[in-house]
Each structure stands twice: as structure tokens, then as C-alpha cells.
Write an enzyme that holds these catalytic residues in place. Structure first.
Site, PDB file in Angstrom:
ATOM      1  CG  ASN A   1      -2.197  -0.784   0.943  1.00 23.56           C
ATOM      2  OD1 ASN A   1      -2.246  -1.619   0.041  1.00 23.56           O
ATOM      3  ND2 ASN A   1      -3.228  -0.550   1.738  1.00 23.56           N
ATOM      4  CD  GLU A   2       6.025   2.829   2.990  1.00 21.85           C
ATOM      5  OE1 GLU A   2       6.982   3.624   3.125  1.00 21.85           O
ATOM      6  OE2 GLU A   2       5.926   1.761   3.635  1.00 21.85           O
ATOM      7  N   GLY A   3       3.703   1.695  -1.467  1.00 21.15           N
ATOM      8  CA  GLY A   3       4.133   1.938  -2.843  1.00 21.15           C
ATOM      9  C   GLY A   3       2.993   2.392  -3.733  1.00 21.15           C
TER      10      GLY A   3
END
Length: 438
Positions: A176-178
Site C-alpha cells: 500500500n505504501e508503494g
């Protein structure tokens, strides 16, 4: 404190879908081609009769610092909202450094909330969501310590006048960060515009982890990925985007320093001494990351320099980082966080404006920094003892890890259109518009 104000109503939120109503009070659990955007930006103008202003507060609990982003959006009638402003402030160290003193982490968050109170009008506090997403620093902690920190943060938010959503405090997974960083950059560059045909990839180098995310042009890129955790989807414009995206925990810059030294996850830190040919021979210091202290020094035999250093960092990258074949061709990528910071330290780009670099520029600077270090350059030893290691690691990660060619051009940015280059804006949009990332 620094305030970055977006030029008047610069950005149109192009994400359709109903907003989510948020409840409060529940303590969350630990979650296990650069396009020319001139035409896009020129088409935007300030609404003549803005009918509603709303706000969102996003905390980025990174491994080396905590950042607060306060976003101001404008909604006109039944039209689409516009991003009007971002207020940004950051402090060090990261909350994960307070794993053994959660109360200090709570104090840090409470202090940063003052930025939100000064930015958001008092009458809007109770309807403005406040959210914290923790990243690799928390993922590297023991689950019980991470959970204790999250409870402290949730307690501060519950006591605040802002709206705490049910999922308001959590550890974000690396994928999700990416993906959210990819959404942020492509939103800010206009590539999420309905008629935009191209998108840009993102490279995010944090302290504890690193992410790569891009929209593949070839189906074999998805089919040839090592597993399901290299593929992510989200919905926008009533269509689904399938991205190549992966987060490498332990391959952020600070964690990579320790891995190169053989110190990441090591025991007996109170008496062990970790050395590397990537550090100046005269270097001998205590260094702290993630609440732990390490005793570091340069190679005792004086055998320092680019070549021996490269061989050391290669063990941290080779066989760990997957190489998508597609990256051997021309693909547009934005690189930020420590990619940007170390490029500034090396004098490769301007710290205020960023710039475009080829991968070989990192390699050249790494050789220069390591050569000066090996010669005993006093400036390197005293002010930038990790520069040789960091630049060599970045070079190795880009070439031997992801498989970029030396001539690949990267756009190094700290901000894009005056908004911080990070996953935070994407996370805020996800909260309001439910992008259904999976």
C-alpha cells in the site's frame, strides 16, 4: 515550520466515488514518460463560488521521522473537489525510536497536532479526519511494542477535537505504501487525468524499506513476478489499474547500512563492534536506529574504497531484489525520499528544485565519495561518514537490484507542484474515495 502552499487551486481531484463516513472511538489493531502537464494544469481555475471547504490530517510515522500533512480541499456543488493547500511539518526521530517509552511518542504526536489546530478552522475540527499510518520502522518492531505505540497514538487522537476513523491508526503494509505513493505522484503530475495515456513509476527509499511501483506496459511483467505480493490493483474512473508494486523491508537506507555491516537483527549489540570498508578508517562511533544503538567503525585494515564497498552492499541486494525485465527499456520514474536527500548531499541536484539524473551519476558520485574517504579526506570523515556507503548502496540497488541501465533517467523530487512527494496524499484520497486497493 515550513509551509508549502499549492498555487491557487492547482490540482483537480480526479477520483470518483462516494466519500466514506467515519466513526470514532475504537482502538485499531496492528495490521498484519514524464508527461507534459502544462495543458492539464492550465485547464484548472478557481471556482467562482466555492461552496464547501473540507480538510484531512495525515500523519506519516516513518522510521526516521514523523510528518504531519494537513490538506485543504474545496468542493463546489456537485462538482469534483480541488486540492487547495498542504501544510507540512516534520520532526525527528521516528516514533519507533520510542518503542520502550510509548509516552514520549504520544507527546510527539500531541505536539504535531498543534499544526492541524492552527491550519483547520475550529468549527471544522469535529468533522476533519485525523489518521496515522506507520511504515517500516514499526514493521521492524516486535508486534507487542508496535501495538503499545499505536495505542498511545490512538489515545491522543481520541482526546483531540478531530474525527478519528475506525481505521485511523495502523501500520500500513509495504505494498500500500508503494501504491499510494504512485497515486500521489501520478495525481500531482496529471497522469491520473482521464485522457492521460502515460503514467510514471515511483521509487521510494525510506529508512527501513524501499518501494518500487509502476504500471507495466507488458503483460509478462505481471506474469513473471515472483508472487502475488508483487501485484496490486486499485479502482479509479470506474476502472481497475493493475500495478507492479513491491516493498522490500530491510532495504531502506538506514536498514541497509546495518545489513551491510552485518548488524541488522544481530544480538549482543552492547559489546559487538561492526566494521565496513564503506566507512572511513578513522571512523568509530555509536549510531542509533529504531531505538537500538550500534558500535560502528571503518575497516581496521584500511582497505576502503568503492570496489570493496560495492562487494559488501551487493550481498544486501543480489538475490533479494527482483528485476522486472521491462525496466531495461525506457520507463519514466520519479525517485524521492533518501534518493533525493543523498543526491543533494553529493551535489548532484539542487535541494530546492531537484532535477533529473542518470543512474550513472549516482555511480560516479559514489566512486568520488569513496575515493576521498579512502584518501582520508577530513571533510568526509567529519561531516558525511556514511556518504560512500549510501551512494554505493543506491547505485547497487538501482543497477543490480532493480536492473536499471546506467543511462536510465530518474526525476529526483522532494515536492511535486509544491506538495510533498510521498504516499500521504494518496492515503488521504483513499480515505475519502475508497480506491479499493488490494
Amino acid at each position: 515550520m515550513r509551509s508549502d502552499a499549492v498555487p491557487t487551486l492547482l490540482l483537480l481531484v480526479l477520483l470518483a466515488g462516494p466519500g466514506r463516513r467515519a466513526g470514532a472511538g475504537r482502538t485499531p489493531l496492528l495490521d498484519a514518460a514524464y508527461g507534459n502537464t502544462a495543458g492539464f494544469l492550465a485547464s484548472l481555475s478557481r471556482p467562482a463560488n466555492a461552496s464547501r471547504i473540507f480538510y484531512g490530517v495525515m500523519f506519516d510515522a516513518g522510521s526516521t521521522g514523523t510528518r504531519i500533512h494537513v490538506y485543504t480541499f474545496i468542493q463546489q456543488g456537485a462538482g469534483l473537489p480541488v486540492l487547495d493547500n498542504e501544510m507540512f511539518h516534520s520532526v525527528k526521530p521516528g516514533l519507533s525510536a520510542y518503542a520502550d517509552s510509548p509516552g514520549t511518542a504520544a507527546h510527539t504526536v500531541r505536539t504535531l497536532l498543534k499544526v492541524a489546530k492552527k491550519t483547520v478552522p475550529r468549527l471544522e475540527w469535529k468533522r476533519t479526519p485525523v489518521i496515522l499510518r506507520a511504515t517500516a520502522g514499526f514493521r521492524l518492531l516486535a508486534p507487542d511494542k508496535a501495538q503499545a505505540l499505536l495505542r498511545q497514538v490512538a489515545g491522543v487522537f481520541e482526546e483531540s477535537p478531530f474525527l478519528l476513523p475506525d481505521d485511523g491508526v495502523s501500520v500500513m503494509n509495504g505494498t500500500n505504501e508503494g501504491v499510494l505513493a504512485w497515486i500521489t505522484i501520478n495525481f500531482l503530475t496529471g497522469h491520473l487525468y482521464a485522457n492521460a495515456k502515460n503514467t510514471v513509476g515511483i521509487l521510494d527509499l525510506g529508512g527501513g524499506s524501499t518501494q518500487i511501483t509502476f504500471l507495466p506496459k507488458l503483460r509478462k511483467t505481471i506474469e513473471g513476478s515472483p508472487g502475488a505480493d508483487f501485484v496490486a490493483q486499485f479502482e479509479v474512473f470506474n476502472s481497475s489499474h493493475e500495478l507492479y508494486s513491491h516493498s522490500y523491508l530491510g532495504n531502506g537506507l538506514m536498514a541497509a547500512r546495518l545489513a551491510t555491516l552485518g548488524a541488522l537483527g544481530a544480538e549482543g549489540l552492547e559489546w559487538r563492534l561492526f566494521s565496513s570498508s564503506c566507512l572511513p578508517s578513522k571512523f568509530s562511533e555509536e549510531w542509533t536506529f529504531g531505538g537500538l544503538t550500534y558500535h560502528l567503525r571503518g575497516a581496521s585494515d584500511g582497505n576502503g574504497g568503492y570496489k570493496p564497498c560495492y562487494q559488501e552492499v551487493l550481498t544486501v541486494v543480489q538475490g533479494v531484489v527482483h528485476q522486472p525485465l521491462e525496466l531495461r527499456d525506457a520507463t519514466a520514474f520519479y525517485a524521492f525520499s533518501y534518493y533525493f536527500d543523498r543526491a543533494v548531499d553529493a551535489g548532484l541536484i539542487d535541494g530546492a528544485h531537484g532535477g533529473a539524473l542518470e543512474v550513472r551519476d549516482f555511480k560516479k558520485s559514489a566512486k568520488e565519495a569513496c575515493s576521498e574517504m579512502a584518501k582520508g579526506g577530513g571533510g568526509v570523515v567529519s561531516s558525511k561518514p556514511f556518504l560512500c556507503l549510501d551512494l554505493t548502496y543506491i547505485t547497487c540497488l538501482l543497477k543490480e537490484g532493480f536492473g536499471f541501465k546506467e543511462g536510465t533517467v530518474l526525476q529526483l523530487s522532494k515536492t511535486v507542484n509544491h506538495v510533498e512527494a510521498s504516499w500521504a496524499l494518496g492515503a488521504m484520497l483513499d480515505h475519502f474515495y475508497n480506491l479499493k486497493i488490494h
